[in-house]
Design a protein around this motif. Structure first.
Motif, mmCIF file in Angstrom:
data_model
loop_
_atom_site.group_PDB
_atom_site.id
_atom_site.type_symbol
_atom_site.label_atom_id
_atom_site.label_comp_id
_atom_site.label_asym_id
_atom_site.label_seq_id
_atom_site.Cartn_x
_atom_site.Cartn_y
_atom_site.Cartn_z
ATOM 1 N N GLN A 12 49.265 44.918 55.760
ATOM 2 C CA GLN A 12 48.779 43.568 55.460
ATOM 3 C C GLN A 12 47.492 43.623 54.645
ATOM 4 O OE1 GLN A 12 47.892 41.164 58.921
ATOM 5 N NE2 GLN A 12 48.111 39.255 57.776
ATOM 6 N N ALA A 13 46.587 44.529 54.990
ATOM 7 C CA ALA A 13 45.325 44.644 54.257
ATOM 8 C C ALA A 13 45.562 45.032 52.802
ATOM 9 C CB ALA A 13 44.417 45.667 54.941
ATOM 10 N N ILE A 14 46.535 45.908 52.570
ATOM 11 C CA ILE A 14 46.878 46.286 51.194
ATOM 12 C C ILE A 14 47.507 45.110 50.458
ATOM 13 C CG2 ILE A 14 48.382 47.748 49.792
ATOM 14 C CD1 ILE A 14 47.975 49.951 51.933
ATOM 15 N N ASP A 15 48.440 44.435 51.113
ATOM 16 C CA ASP A 15 49.125 43.307 50.465
ATOM 17 C C ASP A 15 48.160 42.176 50.124
ATOM 18 O OD1 ASP A 15 51.483 44.692 50.682
ATOM 19 O OD2 ASP A 15 52.261 43.528 52.382
ATOM 20 N N LEU A 16 47.129 41.994 50.935
ATOM 21 C CA LEU A 16 46.141 40.936 50.684
ATOM 22 C C LEU A 16 45.077 41.354 49.678
ATOM 23 C CD1 LEU A 16 45.586 39.570 54.317
ATOM 24 C CD2 LEU A 16 46.766 38.414 52.427
ATOM 25 N N GLY A 17 45.098 42.608 49.255
ATOM 26 C CA GLY A 17 44.103 43.077 48.300
ATOM 27 C C GLY A 17 42.773 43.427 48.928
ATOM 28 N N ILE A 18 42.725 43.556 50.243
ATOM 29 C CA ILE A 18 41.473 43.900 50.917
ATOM 30 C C ILE A 18 41.115 45.358 50.656
ATOM 31 C CG2 ILE A 18 40.357 44.115 53.175
ATOM 32 C CD1 ILE A 18 42.195 41.799 54.105
ATOM 33 N N VAL A 19 42.132 46.238 50.678
ATOM 34 C CA VAL A 19 41.932 47.653 50.366
ATOM 35 C C VAL A 19 43.025 48.077 49.397
ATOM 36 C CG1 VAL A 19 40.847 48.175 52.588
ATOM 37 C CG2 VAL A 19 43.317 48.443 52.341
ATOM 38 N N PRO A 20 42.743 49.051 48.529
ATOM 39 C CA PRO A 20 43.782 49.515 47.603
ATOM 40 C C PRO A 20 44.742 50.474 48.289
ATOM 41 C CG PRO A 20 41.762 50.730 47.222
ATOM 42 C CD PRO A 20 41.440 49.696 48.264
ATOM 43 N N GLY A 21 45.980 50.441 47.867
ATOM 44 C CA GLY A 21 46.968 51.354 48.409
ATOM 45 C C GLY A 21 48.340 51.032 47.860
ATOM 46 N N LEU B 118 40.293 30.532 51.045
ATOM 47 C CA LEU B 118 41.398 31.478 50.958
ATOM 48 C C LEU B 118 41.947 31.557 49.540
ATOM 49 C CD1 LEU B 118 43.292 30.659 54.268
ATOM 50 C CD2 LEU B 118 42.056 32.765 53.733
ATOM 51 N N ALA B 119 42.030 30.410 48.870
ATOM 52 C CA ALA B 119 42.518 30.395 47.497
ATOM 53 C C ALA B 119 41.576 31.170 46.585
ATOM 54 C CB ALA B 119 42.664 28.955 47.013
ATOM 55 N N ALA B 120 40.272 31.008 46.825
ATOM 56 C CA ALA B 120 39.290 31.713 45.997
ATOM 57 C C ALA B 120 39.358 33.211 46.207
ATOM 58 C CB ALA B 120 37.886 31.204 46.324
ATOM 59 N N ALA B 121 39.766 33.613 47.431
ATOM 60 C CA ALA B 121 39.838 35.037 47.736
ATOM 61 C C ALA B 121 41.018 35.715 47.066
ATOM 62 C CB ALA B 121 39.935 35.239 49.253
ATOM 63 N N GLN B 122 42.024 34.947 46.661
ATOM 64 C CA GLN B 122 43.186 35.529 46.016
ATOM 65 C C GLN B 122 42.843 35.923 44.575
ATOM 66 O OE1 GLN B 122 46.070 36.123 47.698
ATOM 67 N NE2 GLN B 122 44.832 35.388 49.431
ATOM 68 N N PRO B 123 43.261 37.116 44.121
ATOM 69 C CA PRO B 123 42.948 37.533 42.755
ATOM 70 C C PRO B 123 43.631 36.646 41.731
ATOM 71 C CG PRO B 123 44.524 39.033 43.779
ATOM 72 C CD PRO B 123 44.049 38.109 44.854
ATOM 73 N N ALA B 124 42.947 36.431 40.620
ATOM 74 C CA ALA B 124 43.523 35.633 39.540
ATOM 75 C C ALA B 124 44.718 36.367 38.941
ATOM 76 C CB ALA B 124 42.466 35.382 38.467
ATOM 77 N N ALA B 125 45.616 35.614 38.338
ATOM 78 C CA ALA B 125 46.798 36.219 37.733
ATOM 79 C C ALA B 125 46.384 37.231 36.669
ATOM 80 C CB ALA B 125 47.677 35.140 37.124
ATOM 81 N N ALA B 126 47.027 38.383 36.688
ATOM 82 C CA ALA B 126 46.705 39.420 35.719
ATOM 83 C C ALA B 126 47.197 39.007 34.339
ATOM 84 C CB ALA B 126 47.358 40.729 36.129
ATOM 85 N N PRO B 127 46.420 39.308 33.277
ATOM 86 C CA PRO B 127 46.886 39.003 31.919
ATOM 87 C C PRO B 127 48.051 39.910 31.558
ATOM 88 C CG PRO B 127 44.913 40.352 31.821
ATOM 89 C CD PRO B 127 45.108 39.993 33.273
ATOM 90 N N PRO B 128 48.887 39.512 30.592
ATOM 91 C CA PRO B 128 49.970 40.393 30.152
ATOM 92 C C PRO B 128 49.415 41.742 29.705
ATOM 93 C CG PRO B 128 50.224 38.205 29.206
ATOM 94 C CD PRO B 128 48.875 38.239 29.843
ATOM 95 N N LEU B 129 50.156 42.805 29.989
ATOM 96 C CA LEU B 129 49.756 44.156 29.617
ATOM 97 C C LEU B 129 50.814 44.747 28.696
ATOM 98 C CD1 LEU B 129 48.612 45.968 32.911
ATOM 99 C CD2 LEU B 129 47.187 45.451 30.925
ATOM 100 N N LEU B 130 50.402 45.211 27.536
ATOM 101 C CA LEU B 130 51.298 45.931 26.651
ATOM 102 C C LEU B 130 50.867 47.392 26.662
ATOM 103 C CD1 LEU B 130 53.660 45.950 24.698
ATOM 104 C CD2 LEU B 130 52.033 45.492 22.849
ATOM 105 N N LEU B 131 51.707 48.245 27.195
ATOM 106 C CA LEU B 131 51.392 49.659 27.379
ATOM 107 C C LEU B 131 52.071 50.477 26.293
ATOM 108 C CD1 LEU B 131 52.046 49.571 31.203
ATOM 109 C CD2 LEU B 131 49.811 49.539 30.098
ATOM 110 N N LYS B 132 51.275 51.318 25.620
ATOM 111 C CA LYS B 132 51.770 52.098 24.488
ATOM 112 C C LYS B 132 51.585 53.590 24.739
ATOM 113 C CE LYS B 132 51.105 48.609 20.862
ATOM 114 N NZ LYS B 132 50.538 48.369 19.514
ATOM 115 N N PRO B 133 52.508 54.210 25.489
ATOM 116 C CA PRO B 133 52.470 55.659 25.680
ATOM 117 C C PRO B 133 53.186 56.371 24.542
ATOM 118 C CG PRO B 133 54.286 54.753 26.897
ATOM 119 C CD PRO B 133 53.622 53.577 26.198
#
Length: 417
Positions: A141-150, A11-26
């Motif tokens: 629940q499927a969206i929150d778990l990252g199983i499907v995007p939404g 279950l731990a392996a199925a969880q996505p790794a923490a996202a790196p910091p994002l600097l957005l420049k619009p």
């Protein structure tokens, strides 16, 4: 013990790794509240906004995303949708409720969720599965778990109708026909159904305050004031807001008196009713796009004079604007195509709301109306739900259709268009 350890590791392996910091420049940032700020940037760390402003420093390991020609806006919030419906020119509502299998409807809903996110709507208030039971609980629940995007889902599950006042109809009276919402009658039963839906996973309680008792008839109030008030009190006791579908003046008056948080549609609203909504802080969800879509399915080409149903919705919206009543952005998407959520925003502007006010409505306004205190604006500490659109939607609302980048919880999603 070994099996439990292995399962935990999996279950731990199925969880996505923490996202790196994002600097957005619009080119500019619209914070969900005021005019856009040219030259501003946004830093997201984890699932939160860490900093906003010009010339932000670049943290170690950050991913820098250049977004020339765009405005960065808060993730938009769809105020009234039905992921388990698809456009009525593809299949009538009755056919969807009675003939489409639950697995088919759920598969469609998964696709609709992705289309919603790709359109820049990172949160959706789904106001009833229309006969698909509690399937929205599993989809959330499927969206929150990252199983499907939404998008983040705020769900109403089955919704609640007065016994005998919904559909499908037209069958032998002795035959029990599946309904598009859960029926209830009387104060005790209404309270029981409210509590059972909350226990099953409802974030918001949706009631139908008026409806047509028979095909071809005008809508009439269904629940009594006592029934509505009991439902609202039970929902509020449980910390859930209440949305009431109503378009008749009397149905709207009862909803306001009962303490509803939002009124859906409100096509028959009068100046007096909207003044009451303003005084009580009740928000209107105008669903202009639903009236527009249904008229077009009936053969209208969009030219004036508009059909009576469209004229009625336009008149009500103008009265609501003039009254100063709170207005959210929600189009009843599902009646028309998911991913076409910007249609409601364009109709709000065509109806007299400025593009800036419309953008406030679909971001911070909807967040306030629905009690979503962690999103709807761009400021440190809020969810890193962000959308880059080409152009400036506070000047040209059609820019909301030109989605270049979607970020949800600090993670980049490609629009795929």
């Amino acid at each position: 013990m070994v099996l439990g350890f292995a399962l935990s590791a999996a279950l731990a392996a199925a969880q996505p790794a923490a996202a790196p910091p994002l600097l957005l420049k619009p080119d500019r940032v619209f914070d969900g509240v005021g005019a856009p700020r040219a030259g501003w940037q946004v830093l997201a760390q984890g699932d939160r906004i860490a900093a906003v402003g010009p010339n932000l420093p670049v943290p170690a390991g950050a991913r820098v995303v250049e977004l020339p020609g765009t405005t960065l806006i808060p993730g938009m919030i769809e105020g009234h949708g039905h992921l388990f419906l698809h456009p009525y020119n593809e299949a009538k509502w009755d056919a969807q409720v009675l003939n489409e299998q639950l697995a088919l409807r759920t598969a469609r809903a998964v696709v609709h969720a992705r289309q919603t996110l790709e359109a820049g709507f990172t949160t959706l208030r789904d106001l009833g599965t229309e006969g698909a039971g509690y399937a929205d609980v599993g989809l959330r629940q499927a969206i929150d778990l990252g199983i499907v995007p939404g998008p983040h889902l705020v769900i109403a599950t089955k919704a609640i109708v007065a016994r005998g006042a919904y559909g499908p109809k037209g069958f032998e009276p002795g035959v029990e026909v599946p309904q598009g919402a859960e029926e209830a009658s009387g104060v005790d039963e209404v309270v029981r159904v409210v509590r059972s839906q909350i226990a099953a996973g409802a974030d918001v309680v949706k009631l139908y305050g008026d409806y047509r008792w028979r095909a071809g008839e005008d809508s009439r109030p269904t629940f009594s004031l006592a029934e509505l008030k009991a439902a609202v009190d039970a929902a509020h006791d449980a910390g859930r807001p209440v949305a009431i579908h109503t378009s008749t003046p009397e149905g709207m008056r009862r909803a306001i008196a009962a303490g509803a948080d939002t009124i859906e549609h409100g096509y028959g609203g009068t100046a007096e009713v909207f003044a009451q909504m303003r005084a009580r802080g009740v928000t209107l969800c105008p669903t202009l796009a639903a009236a527009d879509a249904v008229a077009r399915y009936g053969g209208w080409n969009g030219a004036d004079p508009a059909p009576a149903s469209v004229s009625l919705s336009r008149k009500a919206f103008a009265l609501a604007l003039k009254s100063g009543a709170p207005i959210c952005a929600g189009g009843d998407v599902g009646v028309y195509a998911h991913g076409d959520n910007a249609r409601e925003l364009e109709l709000m502007v065509a109806g007299g709301m400025t593009p800036l006010a419309t953008m406030v409505a679909v971001t911070s306004g909807n967040a306030k109306a629905f009690g979503l205190t962690d999103r709807g604006a761009i400021r440190p500490g809020l969810r890193a739900d962000l959308v880059a659109v080409e152009g400036d939607p506070t000047a040209d609302i059609t820019a909301t259709r030109r989605v270049r980048q979607v970020i949800k919880d600090g993670r980049i999603y490609s629009p795929g268009r």
